[in-house]
Design an enzyme around this catalytic site. Sequence first.
Site, PDB file in Angstrom:
ATOM      1  N   HIS A   1      47.477  96.857  43.446  1.00 47.84           N
ATOM      2  CA  HIS A   1      47.610  98.248  43.457  1.00 47.84           C
ATOM      3  C   HIS A   1      48.765  98.688  43.835  1.00 47.84           C
ATOM      4  CE1 HIS A   1      45.490 102.061  43.399  1.00 47.84           C
ATOM      5  NE2 HIS A   1      46.201 102.424  44.195  1.00 47.84           N
ATOM      6  N   CYS A   2      49.626  99.299  43.083  1.00 39.06           N
ATOM      7  CA  CYS A   2      50.848  99.832  43.524  1.00 39.06           C
ATOM      8  C   CYS A   2      51.349 100.636  42.445  1.00 39.06           C
ATOM      9  CB  CYS A   2      52.005  98.673  43.704  1.00 39.06           C
ATOM     10  SG  CYS A   2      52.377  97.587  42.534  1.00 39.06           S
ATOM     11  N   HIS A   3      52.512 101.444  42.613  1.00 42.15           N
ATOM     12  CA  HIS A   3      52.876 102.503  41.821  1.00 42.15           C
ATOM     13  C   HIS A   3      54.394 102.263  41.510  1.00 42.15           C
ATOM     14  CE1 HIS A   3      48.770 104.284  42.537  1.00 42.15           C
ATOM     15  NE2 HIS A   3      49.184 104.137  43.787  1.00 42.15           N
TER      16      HIS A   3
ATOM     17  N   TYR B   1      51.644 116.891  43.976  1.00 42.93           N
ATOM     18  CA  TYR B   1      52.480 116.593  44.740  1.00 42.93           C
ATOM     19  C   TYR B   1      53.996 115.874  44.103  1.00 42.93           C
ATOM     20  CZ  TYR B   1      51.285 111.522  43.790  1.00 42.93           C
ATOM     21  OH  TYR B   1      51.018 110.391  43.447  1.00 42.93           O
TER      22      TYR B   1
ATOM     23  N   ARG C   1      42.439 104.809  34.420  1.00 47.06           N
ATOM     24  CA  ARG C   1      42.139 105.301  35.743  1.00 47.06           C
ATOM     25  C   ARG C   1      41.593 106.519  35.556  1.00 47.06           C
ATOM     26  NH1 ARG C   1      45.873 106.396  41.055  1.00 47.06           N
ATOM     27  NH2 ARG C   1      44.405 105.647  42.553  1.00 47.06           N
TER      28      ARG C   1
ATOM     29  N   ASP D   1      49.363  99.324  47.680  1.00 52.30           N
ATOM     30  CA  ASP D   1      49.487 100.681  47.587  1.00 52.30           C
ATOM     31  C   ASP D   1      50.759 101.415  47.578  1.00 52.30           C
ATOM     32  OD1 ASP D   1      48.468 103.324  46.681  1.00 52.30           O
ATOM     33  OD2 ASP D   1      47.682 103.602  48.496  1.00 52.30           O
TER      34      ASP D   1
ATOM     35  N   ASN E   1      51.312 110.390  49.146  1.00 55.20           N
ATOM     36  CA  ASN E   1      50.702 111.383  49.963  1.00 55.20           C
ATOM     37  C   ASN E   1      50.209 110.915  51.470  1.00 55.20           C
ATOM     38  OD1 ASN E   1      50.115 113.184  47.932  1.00 55.20           O
ATOM     39  ND2 ASN E   1      48.741 112.027  47.033  1.00 55.20           N
TER      40      ASN E   1
HETATM   41  C1  0GY Z   1      46.650 106.027  45.828  1.00 54.31           C
HETATM   42  C2  0GY Z   1      46.231 107.104  46.209  1.00 54.31           C
HETATM   43  C3  0GY Z   1      46.423 108.405  46.250  1.00 54.31           C
HETATM   44  C4  0GY Z   1      47.321 108.936  44.869  1.00 54.31           C
HETATM   45  C5  0GY Z   1      47.308 108.512  43.701  1.00 54.31           C
HETATM   46  O1  0GY Z   1      47.283 108.900  41.538  1.00 54.31           O
HETATM   47  C6  0GY Z   1      47.848 109.386  42.497  1.00 54.31           C
HETATM   48  O2  0GY Z   1      48.621 110.090  42.865  1.00 54.31           O
HETATM   49  O3  0GY Z   1      46.701 107.476  43.518  1.00 54.31           O
HETATM   50  C7  0GY Z   1      46.408 109.416  47.166  1.00 54.31           C
HETATM   51  O4  0GY Z   1      47.080 110.389  47.309  1.00 54.31           O
HETATM   52  O5  0GY Z   1      45.337 109.306  47.841  1.00 54.31           O
HETATM   53  O6  0GY Z   1      45.960 105.195  45.182  1.00 54.31           O
HETATM   54  O7  0GY Z   1      47.775 105.709  45.524  1.00 54.31           O
END
Ligand code: 0GY
Length: 291
Positions: A27-29, A45, A120, A244, A249
Amino acid sequence: MSSTYLPFHPSPKSPDITLPAGACDAHCHVFGPAAAFPFAPERTYTPVDAPKEKLFELHRHLGIERSVIVQASCHGTDNAAMLDAIAHGNGNYRGIAMVKPDISEDELRALDAGGVRGVRFNFVSHLGKDADIDAVRTTIEKIIPFGWHAVVHFEANRLETLAPVLKQLPLTMVIDHMGRPDASLGTDQPAFRMLLDLMEDERFWVKVCGSERISRAGPPFTDAVPFGRMLVERFPDRVLWGTDWPHPNIKKHMPDDGHLVDLLQMIAPDDAHLKRLLVDNPTRLYWPESL
Ligand code: 0GY
């Protein structure tokens, strides 16, 4: 819309433990860079840029070999930044997309070829409107033929209404961040008991990450450990873990990713559980062809 969230940690510590070979950050972005991959107009955001090169560098530093990049809401249903990162990941990266319910079979096929293995759905107030349940059902019908799964991200207070709906869905579902309980309420709180109950059904998996999100005590987030530990001990074959990164946020305590890896020493009771969590389980879900 706010851009006051903290930037990711500039120089995470080296973990105290050596992760097992093939360890996966599930789980990462990636965010942007905005100049190449603009953020979605409907986002709630605006994060700082967190491009693939920084993610790859972090993974090398932590000893992580594989990873699943999860589409974040700030990029909406434009999965381009995630697909670009996967394409540069030497087969060691997979993705979870966000899609519109009217997505075509050809578009799904292209995402599949690009490394996507699931979709998701968000039910989190600060990320905008909850996913529409009819749209969820429509999307799920379309992704089942691809063998994909659903990733469900919800706030703990949504579970009571969501659980009966999720129980009707005929596919594997992965729950984000331990169902986001408030750690100060303890593992006996109704929302966490409901999550444990859901997990008795073998369609459900859970990510034991987000310690920094559910913690109320702050760093080193050890008040979150009993939740992860209980899930790993009870459901050792259906748990995943992730950093993560870059931690969207987070306003107060930006975690050091090295510290988050160190927490695994308490979340997993022994090396065998740690290997299932970091290697065997993600391999089964995301690289089954390698088994
Ligand atoms: C996470 C949690 C958050 C954000 C997102 O999709 C997203 O913008 O997942 C969060 O703000 O709690 O999983 O990274």
